[in-house]
Design an enzyme around this catalytic site. Sequence first.
Site, PDB file in Angstrom:
ATOM      1  N   VAL A  16      -4.127  -8.710 -21.086  1.00 52.94           N
ATOM      2  CA  VAL A  16      -5.105  -7.783 -22.097  1.00 52.94           C
ATOM      3  C   VAL A  16      -4.862  -8.099 -23.245  1.00 52.94           C
ATOM      4  O   VAL A  16      -5.874  -7.882 -23.932  1.00 52.94           O
ATOM      5  CB  VAL A  16      -4.290  -6.726 -22.001  1.00 52.94           C
ATOM      6  CG1 VAL A  16      -4.902  -5.717 -22.595  1.00 52.94           C
ATOM      7  CG2 VAL A  16      -4.574  -5.647 -20.427  1.00 52.94           C
ATOM      8  N   LYS A  98       1.681   2.432 -20.227  1.00 50.15           N
ATOM      9  CA  LYS A  98       1.935   3.959 -19.106  1.00 50.15           C
ATOM     10  C   LYS A  98       2.776   4.277 -19.067  1.00 50.15           C
ATOM     11  O   LYS A  98       3.256   5.461 -18.738  1.00 50.15           O
ATOM     12  CB  LYS A  98       0.646   4.064 -17.909  1.00 50.15           C
ATOM     13  CG  LYS A  98       0.228   2.975 -16.814  1.00 50.15           C
ATOM     14  CD  LYS A  98      -0.589   1.821 -17.797  1.00 50.15           C
ATOM     15  CE  LYS A  98      -0.521   0.635 -17.206  1.00 50.15           C
ATOM     16  NZ  LYS A  98      -1.335   0.577 -16.289  1.00 50.15           N
ATOM     17  N   GLU A 122      -4.863   5.709 -25.452  1.00 51.91           N
ATOM     18  CA  GLU A 122      -6.129   5.876 -24.907  1.00 51.91           C
ATOM     19  C   GLU A 122      -6.359   4.645 -23.576  1.00 51.91           C
ATOM     20  O   GLU A 122      -6.234   4.842 -22.479  1.00 51.91           O
ATOM     21  CB  GLU A 122      -7.748   5.271 -26.361  1.00 51.91           C
ATOM     22  CG  GLU A 122      -8.822   5.520 -24.814  1.00 51.91           C
ATOM     23  CD  GLU A 122      -8.855   7.354 -24.644  1.00 51.91           C
ATOM     24  OE1 GLU A 122      -8.870   7.796 -25.599  1.00 51.91           O
ATOM     25  OE2 GLU A 122      -8.717   7.572 -23.362  1.00 51.91           O
ATOM     26  N   GLU A 183      -0.330  -4.875 -11.428  1.00 50.39           N
ATOM     27  CA  GLU A 183       1.169  -4.513 -12.307  1.00 50.39           C
ATOM     28  C   GLU A 183       1.699  -5.763 -11.726  1.00 50.39           C
ATOM     29  O   GLU A 183       1.082  -6.039 -10.531  1.00 50.39           O
ATOM     30  CB  GLU A 183       2.025  -3.685 -12.081  1.00 50.39           C
ATOM     31  CG  GLU A 183       1.268  -2.155 -12.686  1.00 50.39           C
ATOM     32  CD  GLU A 183       0.590  -2.034 -13.936  1.00 50.39           C
ATOM     33  OE1 GLU A 183       1.924  -2.001 -14.928  1.00 50.39           O
ATOM     34  OE2 GLU A 183      -0.521  -1.700 -14.284  1.00 50.39           O
ATOM     35  N   LYS A 198       0.160   8.283 -15.439  1.00 53.02           N
ATOM     36  CA  LYS A 198      -1.477   8.226 -15.950  1.00 53.02           C
ATOM     37  C   LYS A 198      -1.830   9.600 -16.148  1.00 53.02           C
ATOM     38  O   LYS A 198      -1.965  10.255 -17.069  1.00 53.02           O
ATOM     39  CB  LYS A 198      -2.352   7.581 -15.643  1.00 53.02           C
ATOM     40  CG  LYS A 198      -2.721   5.729 -15.391  1.00 53.02           C
ATOM     41  CD  LYS A 198      -2.936   5.359 -14.930  1.00 53.02           C
ATOM     42  CE  LYS A 198      -3.191   3.666 -15.231  1.00 53.02           C
ATOM     43  NZ  LYS A 198      -3.625   2.533 -14.912  1.00 53.02           N
ATOM     44  N   GLY A 296      -8.446  -4.497 -16.340  1.00 54.99           N
ATOM     45  CA  GLY A 296      -8.849  -6.101 -15.986  1.00 54.99           C
ATOM     46  C   GLY A 296      -8.630  -5.954 -17.803  1.00 54.99           C
ATOM     47  O   GLY A 296      -8.677  -5.353 -18.611  1.00 54.99           O
TER      48      GLY A 296
HETATM   49  N1  HSE Z   1      -2.378  -2.006 -12.767  1.00 57.54           N
HETATM   50  C1  HSE Z   1      -3.501  -0.698 -13.413  1.00 57.54           C
HETATM   51  C2  HSE Z   1      -4.630  -0.743 -12.278  1.00 57.54           C
HETATM   52  C3  HSE Z   1      -3.975  -1.892 -14.669  1.00 57.54           C
HETATM   53  O1  HSE Z   1      -4.759  -1.567 -11.372  1.00 57.54           O
HETATM   54  O2  HSE Z   1      -4.633   0.089 -12.219  1.00 57.54           O
HETATM   55  C4  HSE Z   1      -4.495  -0.805 -15.224  1.00 57.54           C
HETATM   56  O3  HSE Z   1      -3.597   0.424 -15.815  1.00 57.54           O
END
Ligand code: HSE
Length: 408
Positions: A16, A98, A122, A183, A198, A296
């Site tokens: 990222v 998160k 966000e 992750e 999340k 991504g």
């Molecule tokens: N590992 C997380 C997913 C990355 O696959 O959604 C994005 O938050």
Amino acid sequence: MSRQDITIGLFGFGVVGKGLWDVLLQTPGLKANIRKICIKTHDKPRPVPQEFFTFDRDELLNDDRINIIVELIDDSEAAFEIVSAAMRNGKGVVSANKKMIADHLHELLQLQQRYNVPFLYEAASCASIPIIRNLEEYYDNDLLVSIEGIVNGSTNYILTKIHRDKLTLNDALKQAQALGYAESNPSLDVDGYDAKYKLLILLLHAFGIAESPERIYNLGIQRLNSLDLRLAGEKGYKIKLIAHAHKFGENKVIAFVLPQFVNESSRFFAVDDVLNGVQTETGFADKQFFMGKGAGAFPTASAVLSDISALSYSYRYEYKKRNQQVLTLTDRFSLEVFVSFRNRDDVPASDFMEVTEKYRSPEGNYIVGRINFTKLTESAWIRNPEVSVLLTPDFQPLPLPEDQTVAD
Ligand code: HSE
């Protein structure tokens, strides 16, 4: 409103962080520049001049020219230290972490108040879908009834590959890792923890509820077996991992993460690959649906970019729902589940309030029935790795019989 120039101190240059670097190069209209990037190791070639990098976090945190810290590292505890130090130093913060936010929700709320600094995230929930700011701003009056979603891109990618291309979970996971979706500890994705983090963030902005991860039940996709997949095929269902939050009664909310069979009439049916989908339902607007890439480099960086842009206009979350209504979580409800298991005595039918179907075969066994949520999540059998639990397509939580008031 006049726009403030942004000078960024960036922590992390992984998928990222690198995505953000590229995205900023392509958005000259936003007056935001990265001044310094703090990294842990110099073990990879990086397409950015060496002088941008440092190992010393204080070079960013104590630099008065840096007004925004963007935190994009992997280690959630180190991230919390960085974010809190930045706030103490009066800097605005953007984060995509998160786990860090879910683990430290209360402390982060206090830090923002105490140091009067904005903290935006966000990208931490559903990457490219602008859901947090919508919950904060658009849904600030029309009362939300529910928010549910496919909020993890990796598991949705894996489930799509299993369903469409008949890949094994492990092979599909390897692809999700290679594409930069998973992750670094992929169990966070596969076991439903990432979805739960999340959901905790969504609960705060949708209903004003700040809870800790231990309070919310999550089951991922690791238990899915051949019987689950066969049934989905026969009935024309897909399997999706869905985070649920629904108002229940006057001032309660139910929330959990479970895999679910979805049929063609569900909006989630068409949400495949790395897409995320979020369905809101409100008192006046009925149902609305958001869809977009959930993981991504660029989709996540786009949400970070939007936060940086919002900070340049002095935007901050007001956590309006925390002052509007007092809602708390409850586990006092029942739901209908499909439970499949290897040995016929693994799951007793007597644990169910109602059994609608029971199946036994050498391949495996299943029960479809309505069960008290607490009985489900606290049963010994749900900890058995050979037991798989899925919600049935028509999710309808009901009050427990002992809580129902008798109508005159
Ligand atoms: N590992 C997380 C997913 C990355 O696959 O959604 C994005 O938050």
